[in-house]
Design a protein around this motif. Structure first.
Motif, PDB file in Angstrom:
ATOM      1  N   LYS A   1      41.219 -47.942  39.540  1.00 39.21           N
ATOM      2  CA  LYS A   1      39.798 -48.276  39.589  1.00 39.21           C
ATOM      3  C   LYS A   1      39.369 -48.581  41.021  1.00 39.21           C
ATOM      4  CE  LYS A   1      36.565 -50.897  36.748  1.00 39.21           C
ATOM      5  NZ  LYS A   1      36.404 -51.920  35.739  1.00 39.21           N
ATOM      6  N   ALA A   2      38.138 -48.179  41.337  1.00 37.39           N
ATOM      7  CA  ALA A   2      37.528 -48.490  42.630  1.00 37.39           C
ATOM      8  C   ALA A   2      36.113 -48.991  42.377  1.00 37.39           C
ATOM      9  CB  ALA A   2      37.510 -47.259  43.522  1.00 37.39           C
ATOM     10  N   VAL A   3      35.538 -49.633  43.399  1.00 36.01           N
ATOM     11  CA  VAL A   3      34.209 -50.213  43.253  1.00 36.01           C
ATOM     12  C   VAL A   3      33.434 -50.034  44.556  1.00 36.01           C
ATOM     13  CG1 VAL A   3      34.944 -52.530  43.950  1.00 36.01           C
ATOM     14  CG2 VAL A   3      32.980 -52.270  42.450  1.00 36.01           C
ATOM     15  N   CYS A   4      32.117 -49.953  44.435  1.00 34.89           N
ATOM     16  CA  CYS A   4      31.238 -49.873  45.598  1.00 34.89           C
ATOM     17  C   CYS A   4      30.036 -50.778  45.359  1.00 34.89           C
ATOM     18  CB  CYS A   4      30.777 -48.439  45.822  1.00 34.89           C
ATOM     19  SG  CYS A   4      29.647 -48.265  47.218  1.00 34.89           S
ATOM     20  N   VAL A   5      29.770 -51.645  46.319  1.00 37.26           N
ATOM     21  CA  VAL A   5      28.588 -52.492  46.285  1.00 37.26           C
ATOM     22  C   VAL A   5      27.592 -51.896  47.277  1.00 37.26           C
ATOM     23  CG1 VAL A   5      27.644 -54.786  46.718  1.00 37.26           C
ATOM     24  CG2 VAL A   5      29.923 -54.539  45.697  1.00 37.26           C
ATOM     25  N   LEU A   6      26.424 -51.511  46.773  1.00 38.07           N
ATOM     26  CA  LEU A   6      25.376 -50.945  47.627  1.00 38.07           C
ATOM     27  C   LEU A   6      24.403 -52.040  48.031  1.00 38.07           C
ATOM     28  CD1 LEU A   6      24.277 -47.675  45.796  1.00 38.07           C
ATOM     29  CD2 LEU A   6      25.594 -47.840  47.880  1.00 38.07           C
ATOM     30  N   LEU A   7      24.124 -52.101  49.320  1.00 35.71           N
ATOM     31  CA  LEU A   7      23.136 -53.033  49.838  1.00 35.71           C
ATOM     32  C   LEU A   7      22.364 -52.326  50.937  1.00 35.71           C
ATOM     33  CD1 LEU A   7      25.306 -56.245  50.218  1.00 35.71           C
ATOM     34  CD2 LEU A   7      23.576 -55.821  48.492  1.00 35.71           C
ATOM     35  N   SER A   8      21.138 -52.652  51.085  1.00 33.00           N
ATOM     36  CA  SER A   8      20.345 -52.094  52.174  1.00 33.00           C
ATOM     37  C   SER A   8      19.644 -53.233  52.903  1.00 33.00           C
ATOM     38  CB  SER A   8      19.308 -51.105  51.648  1.00 33.00           C
ATOM     39  OG  SER A   8      18.516 -50.646  52.722  1.00 33.00           O
ATOM     40  N   PRO A   9      19.860 -53.338  54.211  1.00 30.00           N
ATOM     41  CA  PRO A   9      19.216 -54.417  54.967  1.00 30.00           C
ATOM     42  C   PRO A   9      17.741 -54.167  55.258  1.00 30.00           C
ATOM     43  CG  PRO A   9      20.545 -53.082  56.424  1.00 30.00           C
ATOM     44  CD  PRO A   9      20.778 -52.565  55.020  1.00 30.00           C
ATOM     45  N   PHE A  10      17.249 -52.939  55.034  1.00 27.43           N
ATOM     46  CA  PHE A  10      15.858 -52.647  55.380  1.00 27.43           C
ATOM     47  C   PHE A  10      14.977 -52.362  54.182  1.00 27.43           C
ATOM     48  CE2 PHE A  10      18.137 -48.663  55.579  1.00 27.43           C
ATOM     49  CZ  PHE A  10      17.286 -47.751  55.000  1.00 27.43           C
ATOM     50  N   ASN A  11      15.528 -52.400  52.975  1.00 25.06           N
ATOM     51  CA  ASN A  11      14.715 -52.273  51.761  1.00 25.06           C
ATOM     52  C   ASN A  11      15.390 -53.061  50.653  1.00 25.06           C
ATOM     53  OD1 ASN A  11      16.698 -50.607  50.483  1.00 25.06           O
ATOM     54  ND2 ASN A  11      15.880 -48.820  51.538  1.00 25.06           N
ATOM     55  N   SER A  12      14.895 -52.977  49.456  1.00 27.36           N
ATOM     56  CA  SER A  12      15.431 -53.803  48.366  1.00 27.36           C
ATOM     57  C   SER A  12      16.443 -53.075  47.493  1.00 27.36           C
ATOM     58  CB  SER A  12      14.268 -54.305  47.507  1.00 27.36           C
ATOM     59  OG  SER A  12      13.579 -53.190  46.958  1.00 27.36           O
ATOM     60  N   VAL A  13      16.961 -51.930  47.941  1.00 30.13           N
ATOM     61  CA  VAL A  13      17.914 -51.169  47.133  1.00 30.13           C
ATOM     62  C   VAL A  13      19.273 -51.871  47.135  1.00 30.13           C
ATOM     63  CG1 VAL A  13      19.097 -48.957  46.854  1.00 30.13           C
ATOM     64  CG2 VAL A  13      16.725 -48.999  47.620  1.00 30.13           C
TER      65      VAL A  13
ATOM     66  N   GLY B   1      15.797 -51.299  42.847  1.00 32.19           N
ATOM     67  CA  GLY B   1      14.998 -51.263  44.060  1.00 32.19           C
ATOM     68  C   GLY B   1      14.610 -49.871  44.511  1.00 32.19           C
ATOM     69  N   LEU B   2      14.795 -48.893  43.627  1.00 23.51           N
ATOM     70  CA  LEU B   2      14.487 -47.491  43.963  1.00 23.51           C
ATOM     71  C   LEU B   2      13.043 -47.150  43.614  1.00 23.51           C
ATOM     72  CD1 LEU B   2      17.710 -45.919  42.391  1.00 23.51           C
ATOM     73  CD2 LEU B   2      17.215 -46.114  44.844  1.00 23.51           C
ATOM     74  N   ASP B   3      12.506 -46.111  44.252  1.00 22.23           N
ATOM     75  CA  ASP B   3      11.243 -45.536  43.807  1.00 22.23           C
ATOM     76  C   ASP B   3      11.509 -44.829  42.488  1.00 22.23           C
ATOM     77  OD1 ASP B   3       9.904 -46.367  46.088  1.00 22.23           O
ATOM     78  OD2 ASP B   3      10.224 -44.469  47.155  1.00 22.23           O
ATOM     79  N   THR B   4      10.534 -44.799  41.608  1.00 22.79           N
ATOM     80  CA  THR B   4      10.676 -44.117  40.325  1.00 22.79           C
ATOM     81  C   THR B   4      10.995 -42.645  40.547  1.00 22.79           C
ATOM     82  OG1 THR B   4       9.106 -45.633  39.319  1.00 22.79           O
ATOM     83  CG2 THR B   4       9.477 -43.549  38.174  1.00 22.79           C
TER      84      THR B   4
ATOM     85  N   ALA C   1      20.399 -46.335  51.087  1.00 20.27           N
ATOM     86  CA  ALA C   1      21.360 -47.419  50.848  1.00 20.27           C
ATOM     87  C   ALA C   1      22.760 -46.841  50.880  1.00 20.27           C
ATOM     88  CB  ALA C   1      21.112 -48.115  49.509  1.00 20.27           C
ATOM     89  N   CYS C   2      23.726 -47.657  51.306  1.00 16.92           N
ATOM     90  CA  CYS C   2      25.113 -47.196  51.321  1.00 16.92           C
ATOM     91  C   CYS C   2      26.063 -48.374  51.151  1.00 16.92           C
ATOM     92  CB  CYS C   2      25.424 -46.437  52.609  1.00 16.92           C
ATOM     93  SG  CYS C   2      25.115 -47.347  54.129  1.00 16.92           S
TER      94      CYS C   2
END
Length: 181
Positions: A32-44, A65-68, A174-175
């Motif tokens: 198993k692996a995991v990824c936490v996505l955060l963006s410092p310039f938007n709410s994603v 935090g994405l656009d529809t 976001a990444c």
């Protein structure tokens, strides 16, 4: 009885070498692996897991935090996320040097994961199985980055060079780094 210094040093060296030997570390298979996505310039932000199954890798996630609407989801070459706009993650992860494509295409970048769809609240919940991703070996996704893009991925079906390389998927919004769970 006096022991010559050369013999004494040799005996000490033999003792240290014999007593410091350890059993080889048995490498556990990565399940198993995991990824936490955060963006410092938007709410994603979001959480994505990658779990090994017999039939492939189960990718499950929730991103808010994405656009529809639809957004491209790709694994990129590097886990270098120090740039807030995700510009240091390199291109799509493509160790077999193939053309961009859809998740279900045989010919595609290993990192091409298609599109996710955000609802009216800006939340994308998704789950799918990928038959090309690997959690071990030289083509493992561990240590690489997962990127969400601003636009839909056209899956390489457009008539432009950008379509054939990135799916014309727009900016990186976001990444996060994929790590061991």
């Amino acid at each position: 009885m006096k022991i010559p210094i050369v013999i004494l040093v040799s005996l000490i060296t033999m003792y240290v070498n014999v007593s410091s030997k350890t059993e080889p570390v048995k490498k556990e298979p990565v399940e198993k692996a995991v990824c936490v996505l955060l963006s410092p310039f938007n709410s994603v932000n979001g959480l994505i897991t990658f779990e090994k199954l017999v039939k492939g890798i189960q990718v499950t996630g929730k991103i808010s935090g994405l656009d529809t609407g639809p957004h491209a989801l790709h694994i990129h070459e590097k886990g270098d996320i120090r740039d807030p706009k995700c510009l240091t993650v390199g291109g799509h992860f493509n160790p077999l040097h193939k053309q961009h494509g859809a998740l279900e295409d045989k010919v595609r970048h290993m990192g091409d994961l298609g599109n996710i769809n955000a609802d009216e609240q800006g939340i994308a919940v998704f789950s799918f199985v990928d038959k090309q991703l690997l959690l071990e070996g030289p083509n493992s996704i561990i240590g690489r980055s997962l990127v969400v893009h601003s636009k839909i991925d056209d899956l390489g079906r457009g008539n432009t060079l950008e379509s054939k390389t990135t799916g014309a998927s727009g900016e990186r919004i976001a990444c996060g780094v994929i790590g061991y769970a």
